[in-house]
Write a protein that holds these residues in place. Structure first.
Motif, PDB file in Angstrom:
ATOM      1  N   TYR A 111       0.801  -1.044   0.047  1.00  0.00           N
ATOM      2  CA  TYR A 111       0.047  -0.022   0.054  1.00  0.00           C
ATOM      3  C   TYR A 111       0.867   1.273  -0.053  1.00  0.00           C
ATOM      4  O   TYR A 111       1.596   1.483   0.915  1.00  0.00           O
ATOM      5  N   HIS A 112       0.889   2.027  -1.025  1.00  0.00           N
ATOM      6  CA  HIS A 112       1.916   3.268  -1.174  1.00  0.00           C
ATOM      7  C   HIS A 112       1.073   4.295  -1.912  1.00  0.00           C
ATOM      8  O   HIS A 112       1.139   4.498  -3.081  1.00  0.00           O
ATOM      9  N   PRO A 113       0.361   4.873  -1.357  1.00  0.00           N
ATOM     10  CA  PRO A 113      -0.506   6.043  -1.903  1.00  0.00           C
ATOM     11  C   PRO A 113       0.601   7.263  -2.279  1.00  0.00           C
ATOM     12  O   PRO A 113       1.288   7.331  -1.537  1.00  0.00           O
ATOM     13  N   ALA A 114       0.019   7.827  -3.205  1.00  0.00           N
ATOM     14  CA  ALA A 114       0.799   8.895  -3.680  1.00  0.00           C
ATOM     15  C   ALA A 114       1.213   9.914  -2.814  1.00  0.00           C
ATOM     16  O   ALA A 114       2.105  10.546  -2.463  1.00  0.00           O
ATOM     17  N   GLU A 115      -0.064  10.327  -2.099  1.00  0.00           N
ATOM     18  CA  GLU A 115       0.036  11.185  -0.867  1.00  0.00           C
ATOM     19  C   GLU A 115      -0.604  10.562   0.302  1.00  0.00           C
ATOM     20  O   GLU A 115      -1.949  10.792   0.017  1.00  0.00           O
ATOM     21  N   PRO A 116      -0.150  10.405   1.322  1.00  0.00           N
ATOM     22  CA  PRO A 116      -0.767  10.088   2.536  1.00  0.00           C
ATOM     23  C   PRO A 116      -1.653  10.916   2.952  1.00  0.00           C
ATOM     24  O   PRO A 116      -1.572  12.063   2.807  1.00  0.00           O
ATOM     25  N   ARG A 151      -5.874   2.953   5.644  1.00  0.00           N
ATOM     26  CA  ARG A 151      -5.455   1.776   4.949  1.00  0.00           C
ATOM     27  C   ARG A 151      -6.167   0.878   4.451  1.00  0.00           C
ATOM     28  O   ARG A 151      -6.335   0.271   3.319  1.00  0.00           O
ATOM     29  N   TYR A 152      -7.379   0.361   5.361  1.00  0.00           N
ATOM     30  CA  TYR A 152      -8.453  -0.380   5.065  1.00  0.00           C
ATOM     31  C   TYR A 152      -9.134  -0.005   3.720  1.00  0.00           C
ATOM     32  O   TYR A 152      -9.419  -0.771   3.086  1.00  0.00           O
ATOM     33  N   GLU A 153      -9.488   1.494   3.965  1.00  0.00           N
ATOM     34  CA  GLU A 153     -10.353   1.906   2.758  1.00  0.00           C
ATOM     35  C   GLU A 153      -9.373   2.249   1.384  1.00  0.00           C
ATOM     36  O   GLU A 153      -9.542   2.884   0.616  1.00  0.00           O
ATOM     37  N   ARG A 154      -7.852   1.858   1.652  1.00  0.00           N
ATOM     38  CA  ARG A 154      -6.966   2.387   0.570  1.00  0.00           C
ATOM     39  C   ARG A 154      -7.024   3.878   0.126  1.00  0.00           C
ATOM     40  O   ARG A 154      -7.063   4.003  -1.036  1.00  0.00           O
ATOM     41  N   VAL A 155      -6.961   4.755   0.900  1.00  0.00           N
ATOM     42  CA  VAL A 155      -6.998   6.164   0.893  1.00  0.00           C
ATOM     43  C   VAL A 155      -5.863   6.689   0.085  1.00  0.00           C
ATOM     44  O   VAL A 155      -4.891   6.177   0.200  1.00  0.00           O
ATOM     45  N   VAL A 206      -5.784   5.559  -3.174  1.00  0.00           N
ATOM     46  CA  VAL A 206      -5.597   4.673  -4.227  1.00  0.00           C
ATOM     47  C   VAL A 206      -7.056   4.280  -4.716  1.00  0.00           C
ATOM     48  O   VAL A 206      -7.553   4.278  -6.072  1.00  0.00           O
ATOM     49  N   ARG A 207      -7.883   4.019  -3.824  1.00  0.00           N
ATOM     50  CA  ARG A 207      -9.342   3.404  -4.222  1.00  0.00           C
ATOM     51  C   ARG A 207     -10.348   4.475  -3.529  1.00  0.00           C
ATOM     52  O   ARG A 207     -11.430   4.960  -4.081  1.00  0.00           O
ATOM     53  N   TYR A 208     -10.089   4.903  -2.407  1.00  0.00           N
ATOM     54  CA  TYR A 208     -11.131   6.006  -1.521  1.00  0.00           C
ATOM     55  C   TYR A 208     -10.362   7.347  -1.386  1.00  0.00           C
ATOM     56  O   TYR A 208      -9.150   7.345  -1.285  1.00  0.00           O
ATOM     57  N   GLN A 209     -11.178   8.309  -0.921  1.00  0.00           N
ATOM     58  CA  GLN A 209     -10.593   9.697  -0.407  1.00  0.00           C
ATOM     59  C   GLN A 209     -11.344   9.787   0.810  1.00  0.00           C
ATOM     60  O   GLN A 209     -12.765   9.411   1.049  1.00  0.00           O
ATOM     61  N   ARG A 210     -10.751  10.397   1.747  1.00  0.00           N
ATOM     62  CA  ARG A 210     -11.500  10.898   3.143  1.00  0.00           C
ATOM     63  C   ARG A 210     -11.775  12.276   2.863  1.00  0.00           C
ATOM     64  O   ARG A 210     -11.132  13.176   3.020  1.00  0.00           O
ATOM     65  N   GLU A 211     -13.218  12.477   3.313  1.00  0.00           N
ATOM     66  CA  GLU A 211     -13.604  13.889   3.309  1.00  0.00           C
ATOM     67  C   GLU A 211     -14.496  14.108   4.593  1.00  0.00           C
ATOM     68  O   GLU A 211     -14.908  13.310   5.022  1.00  0.00           O
ATOM     69  N   SER A 212     -14.536  15.529   4.609  1.00  0.00           N
ATOM     70  CA  SER A 212     -15.400  15.957   5.798  1.00  0.00           C
ATOM     71  C   SER A 212     -16.842  16.350   5.360  1.00  0.00           C
ATOM     72  O   SER A 212     -16.979  16.950   4.385  1.00  0.00           O
ATOM     73  N   VAL A 213     -17.656  15.956   5.988  1.00  0.00           N
ATOM     74  CA  VAL A 213     -19.142  16.314   5.640  1.00  0.00           C
ATOM     75  C   VAL A 213     -19.805  16.692   6.988  1.00  0.00           C
ATOM     76  O   VAL A 213     -19.610  16.356   8.098  1.00  0.00           O
ATOM     77  N   LYS A 214     -21.027  17.142   6.831  1.00  0.00           N
ATOM     78  CA  LYS A 214     -21.858  17.452   7.874  1.00  0.00           C
ATOM     79  C   LYS A 214     -23.126  16.536   7.819  1.00  0.00           C
ATOM     80  O   LYS A 214     -23.911  16.606   6.755  1.00  0.00           O
ATOM     81  N   LEU A 215     -23.239  16.045   9.052  1.00  0.00           N
ATOM     82  CA  LEU A 215     -24.372  15.023   9.045  1.00  0.00           C
ATOM     83  C   LEU A 215     -25.847  15.758   9.414  1.00  0.00           C
ATOM     84  O   LEU A 215     -25.758  17.253   9.510  1.00  0.00           O
ATOM     85  N   GLU A 216     -26.925  15.056   9.291  1.00  0.00           N
ATOM     86  CA  GLU A 216     -28.259  15.622   9.563  1.00  0.00           C
ATOM     87  C   GLU A 216     -28.368  16.377  10.863  1.00  0.00           C
ATOM     88  O   GLU A 216     -29.007  17.408  10.886  1.00  0.00           O
ATOM     89  N   ASP A 217     -27.755  15.937  12.049  1.00  0.00           N
ATOM     90  CA  ASP A 217     -27.565  16.438  13.250  1.00  0.00           C
ATOM     91  C   ASP A 217     -26.709  17.621  13.335  1.00  0.00           C
ATOM     92  O   ASP A 217     -26.559  18.278  14.501  1.00  0.00           O
ATOM     93  N   ILE A 248     -15.602  10.905   6.306  1.00  0.00           N
ATOM     94  CA  ILE A 248     -16.485   9.874   5.434  1.00  0.00           C
ATOM     95  C   ILE A 248     -15.556   9.296   4.321  1.00  0.00           C
ATOM     96  O   ILE A 248     -14.844  10.172   3.821  1.00  0.00           O
ATOM     97  N   TYR A 249     -15.520   8.093   3.931  1.00  0.00           N
ATOM     98  CA  TYR A 249     -14.924   7.538   2.857  1.00  0.00           C
ATOM     99  C   TYR A 249     -15.838   7.643   1.715  1.00  0.00           C
ATOM    100  O   TYR A 249     -16.832   7.118   1.641  1.00  0.00           O
ATOM    101  N   ARG A 250     -14.997   8.217   0.584  1.00  0.00           N
ATOM    102  CA  ARG A 250     -15.776   8.099  -0.990  1.00  0.00           C
ATOM    103  C   ARG A 250     -14.728   7.635  -1.915  1.00  0.00           C
ATOM    104  O   ARG A 250     -13.714   7.967  -1.763  1.00  0.00           O
ATOM    105  N   LEU A 251     -15.489   6.944  -2.800  1.00  0.00           N
ATOM    106  CA  LEU A 251     -14.725   6.446  -4.090  1.00  0.00           C
ATOM    107  C   LEU A 251     -13.988   7.282  -4.840  1.00  0.00           C
ATOM    108  O   LEU A 251     -14.707   8.527  -5.023  1.00  0.00           O
ATOM    109  N   ILE A 252     -12.776   7.268  -5.181  1.00  0.00           N
ATOM    110  CA  ILE A 252     -12.072   8.077  -6.077  1.00  0.00           C
ATOM    111  C   ILE A 252     -12.757   7.837  -7.410  1.00  0.00           C
ATOM    112  O   ILE A 252     -12.676   6.692  -7.887  1.00  0.00           O
ATOM    113  N   ASP A 253     -12.952   9.042  -8.309  1.00  0.00           N
ATOM    114  CA  ASP A 253     -13.364   8.959  -9.569  1.00  0.00           C
ATOM    115  C   ASP A 253     -12.335   8.174 -10.435  1.00  0.00           C
ATOM    116  O   ASP A 253     -11.088   8.750 -10.307  1.00  0.00           O
TER     117      ASP A 253
END
Length: 141
Positions: free
Chosen positions: A33-38, A112-116, A118-129, A135-140
């Motif tokens: 697992y070697h992401p371009a930018e951790p 690492r599990y989500e392969r940030v 490489v496969r997913y990106q971690r983003e900040s979101v606001k929940l309903e409350d 949150i982890y979202r797939l990279i396009d």
């Protein structure tokens, strides 16, 4: 009959060892697992909340990935809908999931599990409350 049982036992043992080795290599080892930018992890914040909507909802999976099952609480992400292994923006949609609170080291393990990177990106979101979570979202592709 005993010979057949012996070979079944050996096959199951080899399968178990192979699966454990694959899991270690993929999610725990320093190899493979070697992401371009951790992803950045702020170690000054002792606990961070993560909205999970897939396999990380299961405490057993969280225990395997982070070494701790931890508690979770139900949450709703408004303005998104679940599509396959991702959540995508949708004005009328909502995704049911859970919030888990993790340490910086556990967040790195989740990344690492989500392969940030490489496969997913971690983003900040606001929940309903109104709470802000990762949150982890797939990279396009």
């Amino acid at each position: 009959m005993l010979r057949t049982l012996k070979w079944i036992f050996i096959a199951l043992f080899v399968l178990l060892v192979t699966a454990a080795g694959w899991f270690w290599y993929t999610y725990k080892s320093p190899y493979g697992y070697h992401p371009a930018e951790p992803a950045m992890v702020d170690t000054r914040i002792p606990r961070q909340d993560v909205f999970v909507y897939g396999t990380l909802r299961y405490s057993g999976i969280r225990w395997l990935v982070t070494g701790r099952a931890g508690d979770s609480r139900p949450a709703t992400l408004a303005g998104y809908r679940k599509q396959d292994l991702d959540v995508i923006p949708d004005d009328g949609g909502q995704v049911e999931g859970e919030i888990i609170s993790v340490t910086p080291n556990e967040l790195r393990a989740l990344d690492r599990y989500e392969r940030v990177g490489v496969r997913y990106q971690r983003e900040s979101v606001k929940l309903e409350d109104g709470s802000i979570v990762w949150i982890y979202r797939l990279i396009d592709p």
